[in-house]
Design an enzyme around this catalytic site. Structure first.
Site, PDB file in Angstrom:
ATOM      1  N   ARG A   1       0.796  -1.226   0.000  1.00 36.82           N
ATOM      2  CA  ARG A   1       0.000   0.000   0.000  1.00 36.82           C
ATOM      3  C   ARG A   1       0.826   1.271   0.000  1.00 36.82           C
ATOM      4  O   ARG A   1       0.563   2.204  -0.745  1.00 36.82           O
ATOM      5  CB  ARG A   1      -0.883   0.076   1.254  1.00 36.82           C
ATOM      6  CG  ARG A   1      -2.297  -0.353   1.056  1.00 36.82           C
ATOM      7  CD  ARG A   1      -2.776  -0.925   2.362  1.00 36.82           C
ATOM      8  NE  ARG A   1      -1.923  -2.042   2.677  1.00 36.82           N
ATOM      9  CZ  ARG A   1      -2.177  -3.283   2.280  1.00 36.82           C
ATOM     10  NH1 ARG A   1      -3.254  -3.548   1.619  1.00 36.82           N
ATOM     11  NH2 ARG A   1      -1.335  -4.255   2.553  1.00 36.82           N
ATOM     12  N   THR A   2       1.828   1.306   0.885  1.00 41.40           N
ATOM     13  CA  THR A   2       2.532   2.574   1.050  1.00 41.40           C
ATOM     14  C   THR A   2       3.268   2.937  -0.235  1.00 41.40           C
ATOM     15  O   THR A   2       3.126   4.044  -0.759  1.00 41.40           O
ATOM     16  CB  THR A   2       3.490   2.502   2.258  1.00 41.40           C
ATOM     17  OG1 THR A   2       2.732   2.117   3.398  1.00 41.40           O
ATOM     18  CG2 THR A   2       4.143   3.848   2.513  1.00 41.40           C
TER      19      THR A   2
ATOM     20  N   LYS B   1      25.872  -4.574  -2.613  1.00 43.24           N
ATOM     21  CA  LYS B   1      27.324  -4.540  -2.852  1.00 43.24           C
ATOM     22  C   LYS B   1      28.062  -3.948  -1.662  1.00 43.24           C
ATOM     23  O   LYS B   1      29.254  -3.717  -1.713  1.00 43.24           O
ATOM     24  CB  LYS B   1      27.624  -3.692  -4.096  1.00 43.24           C
ATOM     25  CG  LYS B   1      27.018  -4.192  -5.380  1.00 43.24           C
ATOM     26  CD  LYS B   1      27.439  -3.269  -6.520  1.00 43.24           C
ATOM     27  CE  LYS B   1      26.653  -3.540  -7.781  1.00 43.24           C
ATOM     28  NZ  LYS B   1      26.835  -2.444  -8.760  1.00 43.24           N
TER      29      LYS B   1
ATOM     30  N   ARG C   1      11.520   3.808   3.001  1.00 36.32           N
ATOM     31  CA  ARG C   1      11.179   2.845   4.061  1.00 36.32           C
ATOM     32  C   ARG C   1      12.414   1.998   4.335  1.00 36.32           C
ATOM     33  O   ARG C   1      13.102   1.568   3.407  1.00 36.32           O
ATOM     34  CB  ARG C   1      10.029   1.946   3.625  1.00 36.32           C
ATOM     35  CG  ARG C   1       9.811   0.782   4.589  1.00 36.32           C
ATOM     36  CD  ARG C   1       8.559   0.011   4.287  1.00 36.32           C
ATOM     37  NE  ARG C   1       7.376   0.763   4.672  1.00 36.32           N
ATOM     38  CZ  ARG C   1       6.153   0.249   4.716  1.00 36.32           C
ATOM     39  NH1 ARG C   1       5.956  -1.011   4.381  1.00 36.32           N
ATOM     40  NH2 ARG C   1       5.122   0.984   5.072  1.00 36.32           N
TER      41      ARG C   1
ATOM     42  N   HIS D   1       5.721   5.873  11.443  1.00 34.71           N
ATOM     43  CA  HIS D   1       5.143   5.768  10.103  1.00 34.71           C
ATOM     44  C   HIS D   1       4.229   6.983   9.942  1.00 34.71           C
ATOM     45  O   HIS D   1       3.007   6.849   9.920  1.00 34.71           O
ATOM     46  CB  HIS D   1       4.370   4.460  10.012  1.00 34.71           C
ATOM     47  CG  HIS D   1       4.000   4.037   8.617  1.00 34.71           C
ATOM     48  ND1 HIS D   1       4.096   4.877   7.526  1.00 34.71           N
ATOM     49  CD2 HIS D   1       3.537   2.849   8.141  1.00 34.71           C
ATOM     50  CE1 HIS D   1       3.689   4.222   6.451  1.00 34.71           C
ATOM     51  NE2 HIS D   1       3.353   2.993   6.796  1.00 34.71           N
TER      52      HIS D   1
HETATM   53  C1  NCD Z   1       1.912  -0.995   8.094  1.00 38.10           C
HETATM   54  C2  NCD Z   1       3.427  -0.890   8.195  1.00 38.10           C
HETATM   55  O1  NCD Z   1       4.142  -1.115   7.207  1.00 38.10           O
HETATM   56  O2  NCD Z   1       3.870  -0.527   9.273  1.00 38.10           O
HETATM   57  N1  NCD Z   1       1.481  -1.153   6.778  1.00 38.10           N
HETATM   58  C3  NCD Z   1       1.224  -0.025   6.050  1.00 38.10           C
HETATM   59  O3  NCD Z   1       2.095   0.765   5.765  1.00 38.10           O
HETATM   60  N2  NCD Z   1      -0.049   0.205   5.698  1.00 38.10           N
HETATM   61  C4  NCD Z   1       1.327  -1.980   9.011  1.00 38.10           C
HETATM   62  C5  NCD Z   1       1.806  -3.388   8.985  1.00 38.10           C
HETATM   63  O4  NCD Z   1       2.698  -3.774   8.224  1.00 38.10           O
HETATM   64  O5  NCD Z   1       1.246  -4.168   9.764  1.00 38.10           O
END
Ligand code: NCD
Length: 309
Positions: free
Chosen positions: A57-58, A86, A107, A135
């Site tokens: 999703r993100t 590397k 991320r 997040h």
């Molecule tokens: C979350 C995350 O990556 O922290 N997912 C997201 O970004 N919607 C929650 C999760 O992974 O449980």
């Protein structure tokens, strides 16, 4: 306070760095974007999406958000396809990539990685999740969804349920909600309780909260229950994970004992903590919530790159 132009060049790393006025400004811009007031805002901008940890999703919502208002992006979807393999350090990767784009969305599995990247980047860093830490863009879309659904955030009773220990979304969301007049109920098995530093943050802002282990009578008052997945990948000891796996679940039967208007939220992905039989009820808000990632991320990327002032 007039915040016009205030976000140009800003890093979005943690809710610790955002004031209530700033949060409200971002949400206001996200509502404008959703109302199609800023079409094509990102024309001419190039963004990098660097995902060193799995994401659906993100990453996809950032990429869809960018392209659908005229921006372009390039990126990596997992560290196995980059020079990290590397032996390149994160800082070298960031120093290089920041010369190719107007902002970096990143991320990373390590807590603090986004802050470290911001220290060496010549363009804004947007933290799309750093380990179990923060997040912030998820919490912004969570706030946006609550505000859109209820009209305001003040006065609500909000339950946060599940893996409050390792779940970065609930850490950011708690800090975000601490700016509002809400009452929180933290619902988690003992092993998965909210970390001390987040609770101290709530206390320092005089946020009323209760801690309970599972849904009880008290939960009838809740307007929202925000459920999270057990973050299996963050357990050092898998036996510990086995002890809590499957220990909580919201189903249609659970809903029968709750406020009939309660909204169930979840950052997704879910594993087994919300039964699919909840999906078709008016209580389920999680897919709509995920769709709100688009306007919120469009607004944020546009603000830090100066595409929206
Ligand atoms: C979350 C995350 O990556 O922290 N997912 C997201 O970004 N919607 C929650 C999760 O992974 O449980």
């Amino acid at each position: 306070m007039d915040l016009t132009g205030h976000f140009i060049g800003r890093n979005i790393i943690s809710f610790r760095d955002l004031t209530k006025d700033e949060i409200e400004y971002i949400l206001q811009k996200a509502f404008e974007v959703k109302n199609r007031q800023h079409e094509n805002a990102l024309a001419g901008k190039v963004l990098a999406t660097l995902f060193f940890e799995p994401s659906t999703r993100t990453r996809l919502s950032f990429e869809a958000a960018i392209t659908s208002i005229g921006g372009r992006f390039f990126g990596i979807a997992d560290s196995s396809s980059s020079s990290i393999m590397k032996g390149e350090t994160l800082k070298d990767t960031i120093k290089t990539v920041s010369g190719y784009c107007d902002a970096i969305i990143m991320r990373h599995p390590y807590e603090g990685a986004a802050r470290a990247a911001a220290d060496v980047s010549s363009v804004p860093i947007i933290n799309a999740g750093d380990g179990a830490n923060q997040h912030p863009t998820q919490a912004l879309l969570d706030l946006f969804t609550i505000k859109e659904t209820f009209g305001n955030i003040d006065g609500l009773n909000i339950g946060l349920m599940g893996d409050l220990k390792y779940g970065r979304t609930v850490h950011s969301l708690s800090m975000a909600l601490a700016h509002y007049n809400v009452k929180l109920t933290l619902i988690a098995p003992k092993l998965l309780r909210m970390p001390k530093d987040v609770k101290e943050h709530l206390q320092s802002r005089n946020v009323a909260y209760d801690e309970i282990e599972c849904i009880n009578e008290e939960c009838k008052k809740l307007d929202v229950i925000y459920v999270t997945r057990i973050q299996k990948e963050r357990f050092g000891d898998l036996q510990e994970y086995e002890r809590v796996a499957g220990s909580y679940k919201i189903s249609k039967a659970t809903l029968a004992d709750l406020n009939p208007n309660v909204k169930i939220m979840h950052p997704l992905p879910r594993v087994d903590e919300i039964d699919p039989d909840v999906d078709d009820t008016p209580n389920a808000l999680y897919f709509h919530q995920a769709h709100n990632g688009i306007p919120v991320r469009q607004a944020l990327v546009s603000l830090v790159t100066g595409a929206i002032k």
